[in-house]
Scaffold this active site. Structure first.
Site, PDB file in Angstrom:
ATOM      1  N   ASP A  65       0.858  -1.065  -0.031  1.00  0.00           N
ATOM      2  CA  ASP A  65       0.134   0.084  -0.046  1.00  0.00           C
ATOM      3  C   ASP A  65       0.845   1.284   0.074  1.00  0.00           C
ATOM      4  OD1 ASP A  65       1.005  -0.367   2.521  1.00  0.00           O
ATOM      5  OD2 ASP A  65      -0.862  -0.099   3.697  1.00  0.00           O
ATOM      6  N   HIS A  66       2.049   1.275   0.389  1.00  0.00           N
ATOM      7  CA  HIS A  66       2.891   2.300   0.559  1.00  0.00           C
ATOM      8  C   HIS A  66       3.561   2.740  -0.823  1.00  0.00           C
ATOM      9  CE1 HIS A  66       2.368   2.033   4.649  1.00  0.00           C
ATOM     10  NE2 HIS A  66       3.155   2.872   5.089  1.00  0.00           N
ATOM     11  N   ASP A 120       4.250  -1.214  11.213  1.00  0.00           N
ATOM     12  CA  ASP A 120       3.665   0.017  10.942  1.00  0.00           C
ATOM     13  C   ASP A 120       3.082   0.742  12.269  1.00  0.00           C
ATOM     14  OD1 ASP A 120       2.788   1.604   8.339  1.00  0.00           O
ATOM     15  OD2 ASP A 120       2.013   2.116  10.031  1.00  0.00           O
ATOM     16  N   ARG A 380       0.087  12.933   9.940  1.00  0.00           N
ATOM     17  CA  ARG A 380       1.188  13.411  10.584  1.00  0.00           C
ATOM     18  C   ARG A 380       1.321  14.439   9.534  1.00  0.00           C
ATOM     19  NH1 ARG A 380       4.102   7.490  11.324  1.00  0.00           N
ATOM     20  NH2 ARG A 380       3.486   7.588  13.621  1.00  0.00           N
ATOM     21  N   SER A 533       7.160   7.068  12.781  1.00  0.00           N
ATOM     22  CA  SER A 533       7.197   5.721  11.968  1.00  0.00           C
ATOM     23  C   SER A 533       7.991   4.796  12.927  1.00  0.00           C
ATOM     24  CB  SER A 533       7.917   6.027  10.587  1.00  0.00           C
ATOM     25  OG  SER A 533       8.199   4.495  10.030  1.00  0.00           O
ATOM     26  N   ARG A 535       9.761   2.688  11.101  1.00  0.00           N
ATOM     27  CA  ARG A 535      10.579   2.301  10.007  1.00  0.00           C
ATOM     28  C   ARG A 535      11.996   2.012  10.838  1.00  0.00           C
ATOM     29  NH1 ARG A 535      10.339   8.280   7.502  1.00  0.00           N
ATOM     30  NH2 ARG A 535       8.402   7.440   7.413  1.00  0.00           N
TER      31      ARG A 535
HETATM   32  C1  MIC Z   1       4.153   6.362   8.210  1.00  0.00           C
HETATM   33  O1  MIC Z   1       2.959   6.537   8.112  1.00  0.00           O
HETATM   34  O2  MIC Z   1       5.283   7.143   8.496  1.00  0.00           O
HETATM   35  C2  MIC Z   1       4.539   5.194   7.771  1.00  0.00           C
HETATM   36  C3  MIC Z   1       5.083   5.312   6.130  1.00  0.00           C
HETATM   37  O3  MIC Z   1       3.282   4.234   7.531  1.00  0.00           O
HETATM   38  C4  MIC Z   1       5.401   4.324   8.669  1.00  0.00           C
HETATM   39  C5  MIC Z   1       6.022   3.168   8.131  1.00  0.00           C
HETATM   40  C6  MIC Z   1       7.183   3.442   7.107  1.00  0.00           C
HETATM   41  O4  MIC Z   1       8.048   4.173   7.612  1.00  0.00           O
HETATM   42  O5  MIC Z   1       7.448   2.498   6.403  1.00  0.00           O
HETATM   43  C7  MIC Z   1       4.778   4.062   9.850  1.00  0.00           C
HETATM   44  O6  MIC Z   1       4.060   4.754  10.514  1.00  0.00           O
HETATM   45  O7  MIC Z   1       5.316   3.134  10.685  1.00  0.00           O
HETATM   46 FE1  SF4 Z   2       0.081   4.850   5.073  1.00  0.00          FE
HETATM   47 FE2  SF4 Z   2       1.368   5.613   7.271  1.00  0.00          FE
HETATM   48 FE3  SF4 Z   2      -0.171   7.287   5.966  1.00  0.00          FE
HETATM   49 FE4  SF4 Z   2      -1.107   5.326   7.331  1.00  0.00          FE
HETATM   50  S1  SF4 Z   2       0.007   6.825   8.284  1.00  0.00           S
HETATM   51  S2  SF4 Z   2      -1.694   6.051   5.191  1.00  0.00           S
HETATM   52  S3  SF4 Z   2       0.162   3.777   7.010  1.00  0.00           S
HETATM   53  S4  SF4 Z   2       1.929   6.177   5.305  1.00  0.00           S
END
Ligand code: MIC
Ligand code: SF4
Length: 641
Positions: A65-66, A120, A380, A533, A535
């Site tokens: 999905d990313h 995630d 975010r 995140s 990550r």
């Molecule tokens: C995000 O919302 O920052 C992400 C991208 O979903 C991350 C995961 C990632 O960095 O791949 C998260 O929330 O953990």
């Molecule tokens: Fe995707 Fe992270 Fe954004 Fe949710 S917050 S839509 S999991 S990138």
């Protein structure tokens, strides 16, 4: 403990070791796991390195999905790798286009009373359905897939009592914005947020999921709602009545803290740039000119949200100076909008429809114009995350976003007239063909493209650990600062050497080259270091650059776990004033590091440049001390075998 709150009940029924005393280490059994593609490549590489043939959970899912923009071969190769590795090891595969992991998991797989570990940080979305759903680094999820326990410090449980009922045009997003306004982005660290109170009877599962989703921005371990009639109705409408169990805190149970919010008093609000807790009412912010409106993300992309947006847009036209983009959260939501005509209303109003994925939330396309104001229904608004560093992102409800798209200025939707009344459907259309079952055996071939590079592995800790302070940072440094992710970098999540040239670049673009020239060093920062995140790239890339320890005023939970898993020592100033006495460029060393880490507690750090000694706490327990000594979780697990 005779009377338990809901969080304690689920933890106690999954407890494998430890005592449920706040702050002490416990381990729990994990029923379900989820990964998504931007953290998933690393999680499956680590799962493969563990040598377990098939997952041992009740259900494990791999979502795509990313990384949806396929500008080159990289993302498509990663999708193919994950599909093949998932099938081989017994993991269900949610195909690209099937939707955002948290939305789909809530609709189709989450079960009240179970545990879910996801790579995630927004995995707590599952709390909306009464699931104990926790975000973690990929390696922790890989261990859980292999049947291993998940270790965490027993959180405190904070009760948020909701009373009253939302006024028209005020929505679940405003409830979580109010919680953020009160508690801040570090107010939830070390806590589970448990929602109770009479207002719950008015909040549907998708609305609850908006609240638990964005609880991640509090730094909380997770957030949870009880499983009640609303949960039953949602599961029944999803054709999953059999997954329902009623769950509630015991009458008269205790909480570590309690706050009460009368949701009837709330007004439409927004989180202002660049922090999710910088919350003001729309009236306070005023009618600022807006260039982009983006609706969707795992926070606000449910059927209910999309229908409210479609109703507000119906028969009207998007303001000429606004670019409106909409990403429905799942194939199920998109199908329903297509079938009932709401999609046509959005298109007729001038919305640009995006595929069901994270999209602009993680900077995968739709970066706004220079100096833009972008109003988003996301969770975010960290600096630079939209892909345009001069952009200012405001986080608000779907109602505020839709109203703003029509007027071109930040708009309180209560000025629009009557609020749309959207009913929860009695039956959602079920079509699970977007989820592929794994192969029956582990004989399949795993398909790897050239973008899949080995991940760095640490070595056992040396006797003296340290180096130059390569960067001294402020409070609230996010993982989007440490390892930025945008359309240009996300395709390289399986390629740590490539990513290393961008580490901490939003803070100081010279950092990667300086770190490489120095052959590594240490980092110093203020409070809540590593928020955001899950990550683990925010730890693996610093490891690749030779970072030995990180000394801060406080850490965010998941990032600290990722540092430990990578064998990078997390240290917390015992006296925060010592932070002021360190300058970038100073040489910091831990002498007798092995002895000091083995002993634990206070670690003495020598500032060789200033000739001073700094007392720092090693905030980890016995097992994690051994993990650090071994050089990280994989080395430790191998040594254990
Ligand atoms: C995000 O919302 O920052 C992400 C991208 O979903 C991350 C995961 C990632 O960095 O791949 C998260 O929330 O953990
Ligand atoms: Fe995707 Fe992270 Fe954004 Fe949710 S917050 S839509 S999991 S990138």
């Amino acid at each position: 403990m005779s009377k338990m709150n809901l969080a304690q009940k689920i933890i106690s029924s999954h407890l494998l070791s430890g005592e449920m005393t706040p702050g002490s280490e416990i381990s729990i059994r994990i029923d379900q796991t989820l990964t998504q593609d931007s953290t998933g490549t690393m999680a499956y590489l680590q799962f493969e390195a563990m040598g377990v043939p098939r997952v041992k959970t009740q259900k494990s899912l791999a979502y795509i999905d990313h990384n949806m923009l396929q500008e080159g071969f990289e993302n498509a190769d990663d999708h193919r790798y994950i599909q093949s590795v998932a099938s081989k090891h017994g993991v269900y595969f949610s195909r690209p286009g099937n939707g955002i992991c948290h939305q789909v998991n809530l609709e189709r797989f989450g079960k009240p009373g179970t545990t879910l570990l996801g790579s995630d940080s927004h995995t707590p979305t599952g709390g909306g359905i009464g699931q104990l759903a926790i975000g973690a680094g990929g390696l922790d999820v890989a261990v859980a897939m292999g049947g291993g326990p998940y270790y965490l410090n027993m959180p405190k449980v904070m009760n948020v009592v909701l009373t009253g009922a939302l006024k028209p045009f005020v929505s679940a997003k405003d409830i979580i914005l109010e919680v953020l306004r009160r508690l801040s982005v570090k107010g939830g660290v070390g806590k589970i947020i448990e929602y109770t109170g009479p207002a719950l009877a008015t909040l549907t599962v998708p609305e609850r999921a908006t609240i638990t989703n964005m609880g991640a921005e509090l730094g909380a371990t997770t957030s949870i709602f009880p499983s009640d009639e609303m949960t039953h109705a949602f599961l029944k409408a999803q054709g999953r009545e059999g997954d329902f169990v009623a769950l509630a805190p015991d009458e008269g149970c205790e909480y570590d803290e309690t706050i009460t919010i009368d949701i009837g008093q709330l007004e439409p609000m927004a989180a202002c740039p660049h922090m999710p807790d910088n919350v003001k009412t729309i009236q306070e912010i005023g009618p600022i000119k807006v260039d982009q409106v983006a609706i969707g993300s795992c926070t606000n992309s449910s059927y209910l949200d999309m229908m409210k947006v479609a109703a507000i847009l119906k028969g009207k036209t998007v303001h000429p100076s606004v670019s409106l983009v909409i990403a429905p959260g799942s194939k199920q939501v998109l199908t329903m909008l297509a079938q009932n005509g709401a999609l046509a209303d959005m298109i007729a109003a001038g919305a640009r429809i995006l595929e069901s994925a994270c999209g602009p939330c993680i900077g995968m396309g739709q970066a706004p114009c220079t100096d833009a104001v972008s109003v988003r229904t996301f969770n975010r608004n960290f600096f630079g995350r939209s892909g345009t560093s001069s952009a200012k992102v405001y986080l608000a409800s779907p109602e505020v976003a839709a109203a703003t798209a029509l007027t071109g200025v930040l708009t309180d939707p209560r000025t629009l007239g009557n609020a749309p009344q959207i009913e929860m459907p009695k039956a959602f259309p079920i079509n699970d063909t977007g989820v592929l079952a794994p192969a029956a055996t582990d004989e399949g071939e795993v398909l790897r493209g050239p973008n899949i590079q080995p991940f760095p592995v640490n070595h056992a800790m040396e006797d003296t650990v340290g180096g130059e302070v390569l960067l001294k940072m402020e409070d609230n440094i996010t993982t989007d600062h440490i390892m930025p992710s945008n359309a240009k970098l996300l395709p390289f999540r399986s390629n740590i050497p490539y990513l290393s040239d961008y580490c901490l670049s939003p803070v100081d673009a010279t950092f990667p080259s300086r770190a490489k020239a120095a052959g590594g060093g240490v980092l110093v920062a203020g409070q809540n270091y590593g928020q955001g995140s899950s990550r683990e790239h925010a730890a693996l890339v610093p490891l690749y650059l030779g970072i030995r320890f990180v000394l801060v005023k406080s850490f965010a939970r998941i990032h600290m776990a990722n540092l430990i898993n990578s064998g990078i020592i997390p240290l917390v100033f015992e006296n925060p004033a010592d932070y002021d006495a360190i300058d970038q460029g100073d040489s910091l060393y831990i002498e007798d590091a092995r002895g000091q880490v083995e002993k634990g507690g206070t670690i003495l750090v020598q500032n060789r440049t200033k000739g001073t000694t700094i007392a720092a706490t090693l905030p980890v327990s016995g097992r994690l001390q051994q993990v650090l000594l071994a050089g990280g979780m994989l080395a430790y697990t191998k040594a254990e075998k």
